[in-house]
Design a protein around this motif. Structure first.
Motif, PDB file in Angstrom:
ATOM      1  N   ARG A 184     -24.968 -17.773 -82.583  1.00 53.36           N
ATOM      2  CA  ARG A 184     -25.130 -16.363 -82.215  1.00 53.36           C
ATOM      3  C   ARG A 184     -24.589 -15.453 -83.306  1.00 53.36           C
ATOM      4  NH1 ARG A 184     -23.900 -18.283 -76.933  1.00 53.36           N
ATOM      5  NH2 ARG A 184     -21.687 -17.846 -77.242  1.00 53.36           N
ATOM      6  N   SER A 185     -23.447 -15.832 -83.884  1.00 50.67           N
ATOM      7  CA  SER A 185     -22.875 -15.026 -84.962  1.00 50.67           C
ATOM      8  C   SER A 185     -23.811 -14.991 -86.158  1.00 50.67           C
ATOM      9  CB  SER A 185     -21.509 -15.589 -85.376  1.00 50.67           C
ATOM     10  OG  SER A 185     -20.577 -15.508 -84.323  1.00 50.67           O
ATOM     11  N   LEU A 186     -24.383 -16.149 -86.485  1.00 50.64           N
ATOM     12  CA  LEU A 186     -25.305 -16.210 -87.619  1.00 50.64           C
ATOM     13  C   LEU A 186     -26.547 -15.375 -87.348  1.00 50.64           C
ATOM     14  CD1 LEU A 186     -26.177 -17.259 -90.350  1.00 50.64           C
ATOM     15  CD2 LEU A 186     -26.988 -19.355 -89.242  1.00 50.64           C
ATOM     16  N   MET A 187     -27.082 -15.477 -86.141  1.00 53.11           N
ATOM     17  CA  MET A 187     -28.270 -14.702 -85.826  1.00 53.11           C
ATOM     18  C   MET A 187     -27.988 -13.210 -85.903  1.00 53.11           C
ATOM     19  SD  MET A 187     -30.870 -14.873 -82.610  1.00 53.11           S
ATOM     20  CE  MET A 187     -32.409 -13.931 -82.675  1.00 53.11           C
ATOM     21  N   SER A 188     -26.863 -12.776 -85.356  1.00 51.89           N
ATOM     22  CA  SER A 188     -26.509 -11.353 -85.394  1.00 51.89           C
ATOM     23  C   SER A 188     -26.421 -10.857 -86.827  1.00 51.89           C
ATOM     24  CB  SER A 188     -25.178 -11.118 -84.677  1.00 51.89           C
ATOM     25  OG  SER A 188     -25.280 -11.431 -83.311  1.00 51.89           O
ATOM     26  N   ALA A 189     -25.802 -11.673 -87.689  1.00 49.66           N
ATOM     27  CA  ALA A 189     -25.664 -11.269 -89.088  1.00 49.66           C
ATOM     28  C   ALA A 189     -27.014 -11.226 -89.788  1.00 49.66           C
ATOM     29  CB  ALA A 189     -24.719 -12.232 -89.802  1.00 49.66           C
ATOM     30  N   LEU A 190     -27.875 -12.210 -89.509  1.00 50.47           N
ATOM     31  CA  LEU A 190     -29.203 -12.226 -90.132  1.00 50.47           C
ATOM     32  C   LEU A 190     -30.032 -11.015 -89.705  1.00 50.47           C
ATOM     33  CD1 LEU A 190     -30.093 -16.019 -89.802  1.00 50.47           C
ATOM     34  CD2 LEU A 190     -30.082 -14.730 -91.945  1.00 50.47           C
ATOM     35  N   VAL A 191     -30.049 -10.735 -88.395  1.00 49.51           N
ATOM     36  CA  VAL A 191     -30.873  -9.645 -87.878  1.00 49.51           C
ATOM     37  C   VAL A 191     -30.351  -8.291 -88.357  1.00 49.51           C
ATOM     38  CG1 VAL A 191     -31.625  -8.461 -85.782  1.00 49.51           C
ATOM     39  CG2 VAL A 191     -31.659 -10.951 -85.880  1.00 49.51           C
ATOM     40  N   ALA A 192     -29.020  -8.174 -88.465  1.00 49.32           N
ATOM     41  CA  ALA A 192     -28.433  -6.889 -88.884  1.00 49.32           C
ATOM     42  C   ALA A 192     -28.447  -6.724 -90.397  1.00 49.32           C
ATOM     43  CB  ALA A 192     -27.006  -6.787 -88.363  1.00 49.32           C
ATOM     44  N   ARG A 229     -17.000 -19.344 -91.677  1.00 51.76           N
ATOM     45  CA  ARG A 229     -16.291 -19.503 -90.406  1.00 51.76           C
ATOM     46  C   ARG A 229     -16.949 -20.547 -89.509  1.00 51.76           C
ATOM     47  NH1 ARG A 229     -16.956 -14.796 -88.864  1.00 51.76           N
ATOM     48  NH2 ARG A 229     -18.404 -15.009 -87.118  1.00 51.76           N
ATOM     49  N   THR A 230     -18.281 -20.602 -89.511  1.00 54.88           N
ATOM     50  CA  THR A 230     -18.991 -21.478 -88.579  1.00 54.88           C
ATOM     51  C   THR A 230     -19.361 -22.832 -89.166  1.00 54.88           C
ATOM     52  OG1 THR A 230     -21.165 -20.608 -89.241  1.00 54.88           O
ATOM     53  CG2 THR A 230     -20.002 -19.445 -87.462  1.00 54.88           C
ATOM     54  N   GLY A 231     -19.380 -22.925 -90.494  1.00 51.74           N
ATOM     55  CA  GLY A 231     -19.794 -24.177 -91.110  1.00 51.74           C
ATOM     56  C   GLY A 231     -21.304 -24.379 -91.099  1.00 51.74           C
ATOM     57  N   LEU A 232     -22.051 -23.375 -90.655  1.00 54.89           N
ATOM     58  CA  LEU A 232     -23.508 -23.471 -90.629  1.00 54.89           C
ATOM     59  C   LEU A 232     -24.087 -23.214 -92.020  1.00 54.89           C
ATOM     60  CD1 LEU A 232     -24.165 -21.491 -87.318  1.00 54.89           C
ATOM     61  CD2 LEU A 232     -24.252 -23.966 -87.634  1.00 54.89           C
ATOM     62  N   ARG A 233     -25.333 -23.605 -92.206  1.00 57.52           N
ATOM     63  CA  ARG A 233     -26.013 -23.377 -93.479  1.00 57.52           C
ATOM     64  C   ARG A 233     -27.278 -22.571 -93.251  1.00 57.52           C
ATOM     65  NH1 ARG A 233     -26.892 -29.258 -95.785  1.00 57.52           N
ATOM     66  NH2 ARG A 233     -27.491 -29.535 -93.597  1.00 57.52           N
ATOM     67  N   ASP A 242     -26.313  -8.208 -92.349  1.00 58.77           N
ATOM     68  CA  ASP A 242     -24.914  -8.196 -92.781  1.00 58.77           C
ATOM     69  C   ASP A 242     -24.665  -9.264 -93.837  1.00 58.77           C
ATOM     70  OD1 ASP A 242     -24.426  -6.186 -90.991  1.00 58.77           O
ATOM     71  OD2 ASP A 242     -23.644  -7.518 -89.420  1.00 58.77           O
ATOM     72  N   ASP A 243     -23.475  -9.180 -94.457  1.00 63.64           N
ATOM     73  CA  ASP A 243     -23.056 -10.202 -95.405  1.00 63.64           C
ATOM     74  C   ASP A 243     -22.894 -11.535 -94.661  1.00 63.64           C
ATOM     75  OD1 ASP A 243     -22.077 -11.384 -97.791  1.00 63.64           O
ATOM     76  OD2 ASP A 243     -20.038 -11.159 -97.005  1.00 63.64           O
ATOM     77  N   LEU A 244     -23.507 -12.585 -95.176  1.00 63.36           N
ATOM     78  CA  LEU A 244     -23.551 -13.858 -94.470  1.00 63.36           C
ATOM     79  C   LEU A 244     -22.444 -14.823 -94.869  1.00 63.36           C
ATOM     80  CD1 LEU A 244     -27.398 -14.453 -94.673  1.00 63.36           C
ATOM     81  CD2 LEU A 244     -26.117 -13.688 -92.676  1.00 63.36           C
ATOM     82  N   ASP A 245     -21.775 -14.574 -96.001  1.00 64.79           N
ATOM     83  CA  ASP A 245     -20.806 -15.540 -96.507  1.00 64.79           C
ATOM     84  C   ASP A 245     -19.668 -15.787 -95.515  1.00 64.79           C
ATOM     85  OD1 ASP A 245     -22.250 -15.873 -98.794  1.00 64.79           O
ATOM     86  OD2 ASP A 245     -21.100 -14.419 -99.972  1.00 64.79           O
TER      87      ASP A 245
END
Length: 410
Positions: A167-175, A185-189, A177-180
């Protein structure tokens, strides 16, 4: 006054005290169980050898020794005595060992030990066999409950953490925002591309049925929808959806997928869910996701507004509608072409059906449940009021564009 069961005669089978035999035979029984477990369950062959012959073997031995104590004391297992089994189940959940394989191992081990225990039982042992059998079933029941609860609790925790990260990644992608920070924090790629989908999901028969909980049916549909989205590329989809639809970002780990397999996937999804599914789709790089999500939402709105059939649509499928839906002086002028039909819904409805039906008067009449002559009469009225003839190839493009412009302004 309570009876101390330890003062009762020891339970015996084939002349052997059961508790004592189990204690003495624990190591041999453990080796036998582990050997057969590895032979018969492939998942255990895939685990590290030191884990199988270490931790898992220790749990088998602990179960045998604990059951020996229970038989000696003639009592049921306490929750506190199953702590190691619960901890082991949580570790198997973390490793991704399926729950059925975990439970199979417990049932398998106890079954093998029971077979060895009862191998030489005779007619004189029936009474004690019945008691021990009852204790085995009770022990297995308590083990199954404890192990299943611990496993599922760990999986739920892991899923909650994974969902939170997605959810955090999706929010950042849609907004945009800076993804780093999110990735760290999540370990996702990040995927090289995402399929941005905007979904409009129709109601299922269960949701409409009297006597069936619409809430439960909606949640069931939502779980199945998430599972189907995850199947598209085999990667977990990032979603913000409810039973009516929403937004999904499907990771595309390789090159951008072809549209025809994607259309087939959406059609399969619609059949699986037994609902009408209209979807707008755009393929985008991570940086392009914000614009792609907006465009996908606009596509599905156009699809719904124009009454198109269920399926997956991209911009190329709605180019004229998309362009004419943009605010401009030309759009206002196009809409005014049909201004004389304002306040005459039967004429507007018939015109829309006539154009959508390929100028087929009989198909239009059937769609509106009127006589074909009524369609002819109404089309003559449209011509009289607007000066536009739907049957004239020269007027038809302007009528179609005017209909799109009129809907866009609603």
């Amino acid at each position: 006054m309570t009876t101390d069961n330890r003062m009762l005669p020891p339970l015996r089978i084939a002349g052997r005290p059961v508790a004592q035999w189990l204690s003495v035979s624990a190591a041999d029984l453990t080796n036998l169980v582990i050997s057969r477990l590895v032979d018969e369950l492939p998942i255990y062959r895939a685990l590290p050898r030191e884990e199988v012959h270490g931790e898992i073997a220790d749990i088998v031995t602990r179960n045998i020794e604990l059951f020996a104590t229970l038989v000696f004391e003639r009592r049921a297992a306490r929750d506190s005595e199953l702590t190691e089994q619960r901890n082991s189940a949580a570790r198997r959940a973390e490793e991704g060992v399926p729950l059925d394989a975990v439970l199979h191992a417990y049932h398998f081990g106890i079954g093998m030990a029971s077979k060895e225990l009862f191998a030489d039982a005779g007619p004189d042992d029936i009474a004690d066999v019945r008691i021990v059998t009852g204790m085995i079933l009770d022990f297995l029941r308590r083990l199954t409950i404890a192990v299943s609860a611990a496993y599922l609790e760990e999986r739920q925790t892991m899923e909650s953490q994974a969902n939170s990260g997605r959810r955090s990644l999706m929010s950042a992608l849609v907004a945009g925002d800076d993804l780093d920070a999110v990735l760290g924090r999540t370990g996702l790629r990040l995927a090289p591309h995402y399929l941005a989908l905007s979904l409009a999901v129709g109601e299922s028969a269960d949701e409409r049925s009297v006597g069936i909980s619409g809430t439960v049916a909606g949640r069931r549909k939502l779980r199945r929808l998430q599972a189907e989205l995850d199947r598209i590329t085999g990667e977990p989809a990032l979603t913000v959806i409810d039973s009516g639809g929403g937004t999904a970002l499907v990771p595309c780990p390789a090159s951008p997928p072809d549209w025809e397999p994607l259309r087939a996937a959406v059609d399969r999804m619609s059949r699986s869910l037994h609902v009408e599914l209209r979807v707008g789709g755009v393929i985008a790089t991570p940086a392009e996701v914000p614009a792609a999500v907006e465009q996908a939402a606009e596509i599905v709105r156009l699809v719904e507004r124009t009454g198109r059939p269920p399926g997956l649509y991209r911009l190329a499928d709605v180019l004229l509608d998309y362009q004419l839906s943009r605010p401009s002086p030309a759009r206002r002028e196009l809409a005014r072409l049909l201004a004389p039909l304002a306040g005459k819904p039967e004429l507007m409805q018939t015109l829309e059906a006539y154009v959508a039906g390929g100028l087929n008067r009989r198909a239009t009449a059937a769609a509106l449940a009127v006589h074909a002559n009524t369609v002819d009469y109404r089309m003559r009225r449209v011509l009289e009021l607007t000066g536009l003839n739907p049957a004239d190839p020269a007027d038809l493009p302007r009528i179609g564009a005017a209909l799109v412009a009129l809907r866009a302004g609603e």
